[in-house]
Design an enzyme around this catalytic site. Structure first.
Site, PDB file in Angstrom:
ATOM      1  N   HIS B 321       0.816  -1.215   0.000  1.00 27.25           N
ATOM      2  CA  HIS B 321       0.000   0.000   0.000  1.00 27.25           C
ATOM      3  C   HIS B 321       0.848   1.263   0.000  1.00 27.25           C
ATOM      4  O   HIS B 321       0.403   2.292  -0.497  1.00 27.25           O
ATOM      5  CB  HIS B 321      -0.955   0.007   1.196  1.00 27.25           C
ATOM      6  CG  HIS B 321      -2.196  -0.779   0.946  1.00 27.25           C
ATOM      7  ND1 HIS B 321      -2.258  -2.130   1.157  1.00 27.25           N
ATOM      8  CD2 HIS B 321      -3.408  -0.427   0.466  1.00 27.25           C
ATOM      9  CE1 HIS B 321      -3.473  -2.571   0.833  1.00 27.25           C
ATOM     10  NE2 HIS B 321      -4.181  -1.556   0.404  1.00 27.25           N
ATOM     11  N   GLY B 322       2.029   1.212   0.550  1.00 26.82           N
ATOM     12  CA  GLY B 322       2.834   2.426   0.536  1.00 26.82           C
ATOM     13  C   GLY B 322       4.168   2.234   1.201  1.00 26.82           C
ATOM     14  O   GLY B 322       4.324   1.371   2.072  1.00 26.82           O
TER      15      GLY B 322
END
Lengths: 365, 460
Positions: B321-322
């Site tokens: 996700h990041g």
């Protein structure tokens, strides 16, 4: 993890699944309702606009509010003050703006603050053309801020309008993104301006309600208040710099200026004057007042020449123009925005040197 | 290009009729590919080269792999190409910053230069789609595609290339091969899905986001009630935002005759965390299940290894996700929650005998709690928010009461939708359907914010 299961398309039941017949009915109903919406008088006209009213800073891009405000102000006030943040009062409270001091000095509510933050001439031309039809045949004091002719703020043709004022094009236009944004927006704008739906689009924009941002500041109030009130409350909520410019270390400004022949902003300002003339307005142009104390000597010299050229350009066409004296250094907050006492001085000078126009005596003679 | 923009309307108004004309010809995939590349280039034409490059590499590597006796080598090459691009664009800054921090900690005062490349839009999605294709061919689940044009269209099909849903080769490539029919009902149901998604995004997510941004932008200035309300708001914002995007993506594809995999299924009605991940971002969850969790051994090993596998999968999901510790922490929180609920499910405990509504509420509260770390600007901010939730005062949250209405309506709808009875049938009555659609369109036209906000998942 092992419990994960994807749903097959044929198992899926959509929350909303309209048939062709449903869509046709929806389209018909939406068209009828949108066509009728501008005619629904759900906003009672306010009997009076409060003295010292100005569009709230947070709504600087809400041109439908500007439209409603100028409609009311044109009925109630003798003279409308139009321009950018210098007229609006970027560095003063609403009870310390030019309009306020003019009203105080004349002891009458004659002047309405129709300034809007960031409204450079290219944008102002669109604003007045598309969002302020009601000011036709009124007395308009329009301020030109030479700041917009600084080379640093030079606008290529049309770009500044779309850069910070995308909604200025008629309201059926929406936002474009991507590398072709400017071209697409300009084309769309051109299309909409010449569209037969333009008037309807503008009236529909007046119907648009925006209680979303408002509800954050008024969380427990009924949104009906925001929807039904003609004008949102004029609040001094934004952060303001109410201190003189030289209270912080500031280097003398070193800048050059566009010539009137090359400046798109000046050309836009001339378009504004043509528009006002066509609409039968009685116009007084106020040029400045820039803070020359803040400029270095070459910049100040160049600015003096520019000012003379602008005055000559206007005088050539018989435009009534007033170039105020340089205010006291302590009366500026930055390069172009006066503080409250600066507005007071400016108002006094205007009433002294342009008293006939300011008091409407030129019409009665 | 955003689905909820005039750009897209104009784009689709051109792409769709031409697609209808070319659908039964050999030019269909060429047209879809051209449209998809234009769609992507609208954001930044330079990064189109990245998609084209990875597409070419994967196409030829996977074709070679299928015929080669050294399949694993070729698979590694494909993974290296995709993960390399992902690592460089998405993680290089995070990696060098942390390495510099570590070097400094151990007393080595030589800082590596910190690269900060622009994150190409949708890179996490199209690389994962390419990886799934390579692995499926490697496993023999799907034959290597022989047509470059079709494969390139599969990788970059515009409705789903930016934020999914991630489509498996076995699902999308056959559709690109057979040119599914475009019926009136497909078009109208696609339009219905699009309208639903548009409403979720523009009317609901963006409105909730205004409150969330205010609180999470400066959490130190707010007290417990505001932080709690903003966290609940974010739970709904991200749901409306992402599921709205996938509804629009699937609606566009469906209007053109294509079926994209469903990506959300009322996730906040899940009764345990496994159930939640089977309902939230389903295609990505299944990707992690099939390509991370099961290769690690899944649940077929001893208890410890199964727990480890679940935890590692959730951590990987967080990293995907990041590139930040807060996403890793978010994944870890879910991993811990998943392990705990799994252990509890083996016990005939009071928890497993709780009423369904209580179980659902428990899952929703847990997931909402975990979102704190997902939304916070940093781990420090996330921890500070949690601390302040329990230790700060009870100042007025100034939460717009009107925001509760759409949340209540959607939640009620989801509960009703799960039922089979007169309440559910109420939604299927034509006047109700039509009335809802009219209200949604009028709201979008006359009330919602005019500014187009991008989607949260565009950042991943």
């Amino acid at each position: 993890m092992e419990s994960m299961q994807a749903t097959r398309p044929d198992q899926e039941r959509l929350a909303l699944n309209l048939s062709l017949r449903d869509w046709l009915v929806v389209a018909l109903l939406v068209l009828v309702l949108l066509a009728a919406a501008p005619s629904i008088p759900f906003r009672p006209r306010a009997p009076r606009v409060e003295r010292d009213y100005r569009i709230p800073f947070a709504l600087s891009s809400r041109y439908d509010v500007y439209r409603r405000y100028t409609t009311l102000a044109a009925d109630q006030f003798a003279t409308l003050l139009v321009g950018d943040s210098v007229v609006w009062g970027q560095c003063s409270l609403k009870t310390d703006t030019l309009a306020h001091h003019l009203n105080e000095l004349t002891k009458q509510p004659r002047f309405a603050n129709c300034g809007l933050d960031g409204m450079h001439p290219i944008a102002l031309a669109d604003l007045l053309e598309f969002h302020a039809p009601a000011i036709a045949r009124t007395r308009v004091l329009v301020q030109f801020d030479p700041l917009w002719m600084m080379e640093e703020l030079r606008a290529e043709k049309g770009h500044v309008t779309l850069y910070n004022r995308p909604d200025l094009v008629p309201r059926l236009a929406a936002h474009f993104t991507g590398p072709f944004r400017e071209t697409a927006s300009l084309s769309w704008s051109h299309l909409m301006r010449n569209s037969p739906l333009k008037d309807w689009g503008e009236r529909l924009a007046d119907t648009r309600v925006d209680f979303l941002a408002w509800s954050l500041d008024h969380p427990y109030e009924s949104p009906l208040r925001a929807i039904s009130s003609t004008l949102p409350p004029s609040e001094d909520l934004h952060r303001q710099r109410l201190v003189r410019w030289d209270e912080h270390p500031t280097l003398p400004m070193d800048s050059s200026w566009s010539s009137p022949d090359e400046s798109e902003q000046w050309k836009a300002f001339r378009r504004i004057l043509s528009l006002l003339e066509r609409r039968g307005n009685r116009v007084l142009v106020v040029l400045g007042p820039m803070n020359e104390h803040m400029m270095d000597i070459p910049t100040r010299t160049a600015y003096g020449k520019l000012k003379a050229a602008l005055l000559a350009d206007l005088a050539k066409d018989g435009v009534r123009v007033f170039a105020p004296s340089l205010l006291d250094s302590a009366h500026y907050a930055d390069i172009c925005h006066p503080l409250g006492p600066g507005y007071d001085s400016l108002a006094r000078e205007l009433l002294l040197k342009e008293s006939a126009w300011m008091l409407g005596l030129d019409e009665t003679r | 290009m955003l689905f909820h923009s005039v750009d897209f309307l104009v784009f689709f108004a051109i792409v769709f009729p031409v697609h209808l004309l070319l659908r039964r010809t050999r030019f269909m995939n060429g047209w879809l590919l051209l449209s998809s590349y234009f769609f992507y280039a609208w954001w930044n034409p330079v990064y189109l080269l990245l998609i084209i490059g990875t597409t070419l590499v994967d196409f030829y590597v996977v074709r070679t792999m299928e015929l080669s006796p050294r399949k694993k080598l070729w698979l590694c090459l494909s993974l290296l190409s995709n993960l390399g691009a992902l690592a460089f664009f998405k993680y290089i800054r995070f990696f060098t910053q942390n390495l510099n921090g570590l070097l400094s900690f151990v007393g080595v005062h030589t800082a590596l230069p910190v690269l900060d490349p622009v994150l190409p839009l949708g890179i996490s999605f199209f690389t994962f789609q390419s990886i799934s294709y390579a692995i499926d061919v490697y496993r023999g689940d799907f034959p290597a595609e022989q047509n470059l044009l079709r494969y390139a269209t599969y990788v970059s099909f515009f409705p789903q290339m930016i934020s999914g849903p991630i489509c498996r080769a076995g699902s999308l490539i056959p559709q690109l091969r057979s040119a599914p029919p475009v019926s009136v009902s497909a078009f109208t149901s696609g339009a219905s899905l699009f309208l639903t998604g548009l409403f979720k995004k523009v009317a609901l997510a963006d409105y909730l986001g205004m409150y969330v941004d205010r609180i999470y932008g400066a959490p130190e200035n707010f007290q417990s009630p505001a932080l709690i309300m903003a966290t609940f708001s974010f739970a709904w914002q991200i749901y409306f935002d992402f599921s709205g995007y996938t509804d629009m993506a699937r609606g566009v594809a469906r209007a053109m005759g294509f079926h994209l995999t469903r990506n959300f299924n009322a996730p906040y009605t899940a009764s345990d965390l496994g159930d939640f991940w089977g309902r939230w971002n389903i295609t990505v969850s299944m990707w992690f299940r099939d390509y991370v969790y099961i290769p690690l051994g899944g649940s077929r090993q001893d208890r410890f290894k199964t727990v480890r596998n679940v935890f590692l999968t959730m951590i990987t999901s967080g990293i995907w996700h990041g590139a930040s510790w807060s996403f890793i922490l978010w994944g870890a929180v879910h991993g811990i929650g998943r392990m705990a609920t799994r252990e509890l499910s083996f016990l005939n405990s009071a928890v497993s005998r709780m009423p369904l509504a209580v179980q659902r509420a428990g899952v929703f509260l847990f997931v909402t709690f975990a979102w704190i770390f997902f939304r916070a600007r940093s781990v420090g901010d996330g921890c500070m928010i949690v601390l302040r939730m329990f230790s700060s005062g009870w100042a007025d949250p100034r939460f717009p009461v009107i925001l509760l209405i759409p949340i209540a309506v959607v939640w009620t709808y989801q509960i009703i939708d799960a039922m089979e009875g007169p309440a559910r049938r109420f939604w299927d009555v034509a006047p109700v359907r039509i009335g809802l659609a009219v209200l949604m369109i009028l709201y979008l036209a006359l009330v919602s914010q005019s500014s187009a906000q991008t989607f949260i998942y565009f950042n991943f």
